[in-house]
Structure formats: C-alpha cells, structure tokens
Design a protein around this motif. Structure first.
Motif, PDB file in Angstrom:
ATOM      1  N   ILE A  60       0.834  -1.209   0.000  1.00 58.01           N
ATOM      2  CA  ILE A  60       0.000   0.000   0.000  1.00 58.01           C
ATOM      3  C   ILE A  60       0.867   1.257   0.000  1.00 58.01           C
ATOM      4  O   ILE A  60       0.651   2.168  -0.803  1.00 58.01           O
ATOM      5  CB  ILE A  60      -0.969  -0.006   1.197  1.00 58.01           C
ATOM      6  CG1 ILE A  60      -1.990  -1.131   1.039  1.00 58.01           C
ATOM      7  CG2 ILE A  60      -1.666   1.353   1.329  1.00 58.01           C
ATOM      8  CD1 ILE A  60      -2.825  -1.396   2.288  1.00 58.01           C
ATOM      9  N   VAL A  61       1.854   1.300   0.871  1.00 62.27           N
ATOM     10  CA  VAL A  61       2.738   2.480   0.941  1.00 62.27           C
ATOM     11  C   VAL A  61       3.475   2.680  -0.376  1.00 62.27           C
ATOM     12  O   VAL A  61       3.552   3.803  -0.894  1.00 62.27           O
ATOM     13  CB  VAL A  61       3.720   2.358   2.127  1.00 62.27           C
ATOM     14  CG1 VAL A  61       4.808   3.424   2.060  1.00 62.27           C
ATOM     15  CG2 VAL A  61       2.968   2.446   3.446  1.00 62.27           C
ATOM     16  N   ASN A  62       4.004   1.599  -0.956  1.00 60.58           N
ATOM     17  CA  ASN A  62       4.698   1.722  -2.245  1.00 60.58           C
ATOM     18  C   ASN A  62       3.752   2.195  -3.344  1.00 60.58           C
ATOM     19  O   ASN A  62       4.134   2.994  -4.200  1.00 60.58           O
ATOM     20  CB  ASN A  62       5.350   0.395  -2.646  1.00 60.58           C
ATOM     21  CG  ASN A  62       6.583   0.106  -1.833  1.00 60.58           C
ATOM     22  OD1 ASN A  62       7.270   1.017  -1.387  1.00 60.58           O
ATOM     23  ND2 ASN A  62       6.865  -1.163  -1.617  1.00 60.58           N
ATOM     24  N   GLY A  63       2.513   1.713  -3.321  1.00 61.74           N
ATOM     25  CA  GLY A  63       1.532   2.169  -4.302  1.00 61.74           C
ATOM     26  C   GLY A  63       1.249   3.657  -4.171  1.00 61.74           C
ATOM     27  O   GLY A  63       1.176   4.382  -5.163  1.00 61.74           O
ATOM     28  N   ILE A  64       1.102   4.126  -2.936  1.00 59.50           N
ATOM     29  CA  ILE A  64       0.858   5.557  -2.706  1.00 59.50           C
ATOM     30  C   ILE A  64       2.055   6.382  -3.159  1.00 59.50           C
ATOM     31  O   ILE A  64       1.901   7.398  -3.840  1.00 59.50           O
ATOM     32  CB  ILE A  64       0.536   5.811  -1.222  1.00 59.50           C
ATOM     33  CG1 ILE A  64      -0.815   5.187  -0.864  1.00 59.50           C
ATOM     34  CG2 ILE A  64       0.553   7.304  -0.902  1.00 59.50           C
ATOM     35  CD1 ILE A  64      -1.106   5.136   0.620  1.00 59.50           C
ATOM     36  N   LEU A  65       3.264   5.937  -2.788  1.00 56.54           N
ATOM     37  CA  LEU A  65       4.475   6.676  -3.168  1.00 56.54           C
ATOM     38  C   LEU A  65       4.677   6.713  -4.678  1.00 56.54           C
ATOM     39  O   LEU A  65       5.309   7.627  -5.205  1.00 56.54           O
ATOM     40  CB  LEU A  65       5.700   6.060  -2.488  1.00 56.54           C
ATOM     41  CG  LEU A  65       5.756   6.207  -0.967  1.00 56.54           C
ATOM     42  CD1 LEU A  65       6.948   5.444  -0.401  1.00 56.54           C
ATOM     43  CD2 LEU A  65       5.815   7.676  -0.558  1.00 56.54           C
ATOM     44  N   ASN A  66       4.139   5.718  -5.378  1.00 56.37           N
ATOM     45  CA  ASN A  66       4.261   5.669  -6.841  1.00 56.37           C
ATOM     46  C   ASN A  66       3.019   6.192  -7.546  1.00 56.37           C
ATOM     47  O   ASN A  66       2.797   5.912  -8.722  1.00 56.37           O
ATOM     48  CB  ASN A  66       4.576   4.234  -7.283  1.00 56.37           C
ATOM     49  CG  ASN A  66       5.987   3.836  -6.915  1.00 56.37           C
ATOM     50  OD1 ASN A  66       6.939   4.464  -7.343  1.00 56.37           O
ATOM     51  ND2 ASN A  66       6.120   2.806  -6.101  1.00 56.37           N
ATOM     52  N   ASP A  67       2.193   6.951  -6.815  1.00 56.67           N
ATOM     53  CA  ASP A  67       1.010   7.612  -7.384  1.00 56.67           C
ATOM     54  C   ASP A  67       0.030   6.655  -8.042  1.00 56.67           C
ATOM     55  O   ASP A  67      -0.622   6.999  -9.033  1.00 56.67           O
ATOM     56  CB  ASP A  67       1.420   8.702  -8.382  1.00 56.67           C
ATOM     57  CG  ASP A  67       2.220   9.812  -7.723  1.00 56.67           C
ATOM     58  OD1 ASP A  67       1.922  10.131  -6.559  1.00 56.67           O
ATOM     59  OD2 ASP A  67       3.133  10.349  -8.372  1.00 56.67           O
TER      60      ASP A  67
END
Length: 105
Positions: free
Chosen positions: A61-68
């Motif tokens: 989830i965090v990686n998805g958010i950081l990658n827009d």
C-alpha cells in the motif's frame, strides 16, 4: 494562469485487498444459528485460502501511494477479480459466486 500546485486537492487511492491474515479475517466467520461443528469447518476452509501478512500488505500500500497509483491490488484474488470485472463486466458476479461455492466459503 495559476499552477495546479496553488490549489488544494485530494488524491484518491483505492486498495483492493485479497486475504490478509488479521484478527478481522479470523473473526469474519461468526455465529448466525449454525452449530459449532459447521462453524469450525468453515473456519478451517477459510484458513486454507492464501493470505498475506499485514506487514507485506502495508508495504504494498505504501509503495503504491508513493508511486502515485490510484488502484492498489493486493494478493492474487484481488488481481483476478480486477481482470474478471474488466473482461466480463456483465457476468463477473456469477463467476465470483461459482468460485466462492467451489472453495466452500
């Protein structure tokens, strides 16, 4: 013309999760008039399904958010559901129900 950064805005991100090994998942099967033997069997069937750890889920989830990313799909079940909905928009609910029954859920 003003830049977009000058305006307040909200970015929405939708998380589609599959099985995540949490207390919520463990308590999702509850009593509704079924006897204890049936409930225990349903819990065993549920626990055989693939699940992901909360830590791994949080990292995705965090990686998805950081990658827009606007859609974050967790676990194979969520990815399969996404494909089914896109390929068979009118029949996906029938296909999903068949799989649920096949898995004994």
């Amino acid at each position: 013309m003003e830049a977009l950064a000058d305006f307040p805005y909200v970015i929405v991100c939708v998380v589609h999760s599959g099985g995540i090994n949490t207390a919520i998942a463990n308590n999702a099967i509850h009593f509704d008039g079924r006897n204890e033997n049936i409930r225990q069997q349903e819990m065993k069937t549920f626990k055989k399904q693939p699940t992901m750890t909360p830590i791994k889920t949080a990292n995705i989830i965090v990686n998805g958010i950081l990658n827009d990313k606007t859609r974050i799909l967790i676990e194979l079940d969520a990815k399969l559901m996404d494909w089914i909905v896109r390929i068979f928009p009118a029949k996906y609910s029938i296909l999903v129900l068949k799989q649920i029954k096949k898995r004994g859920l």
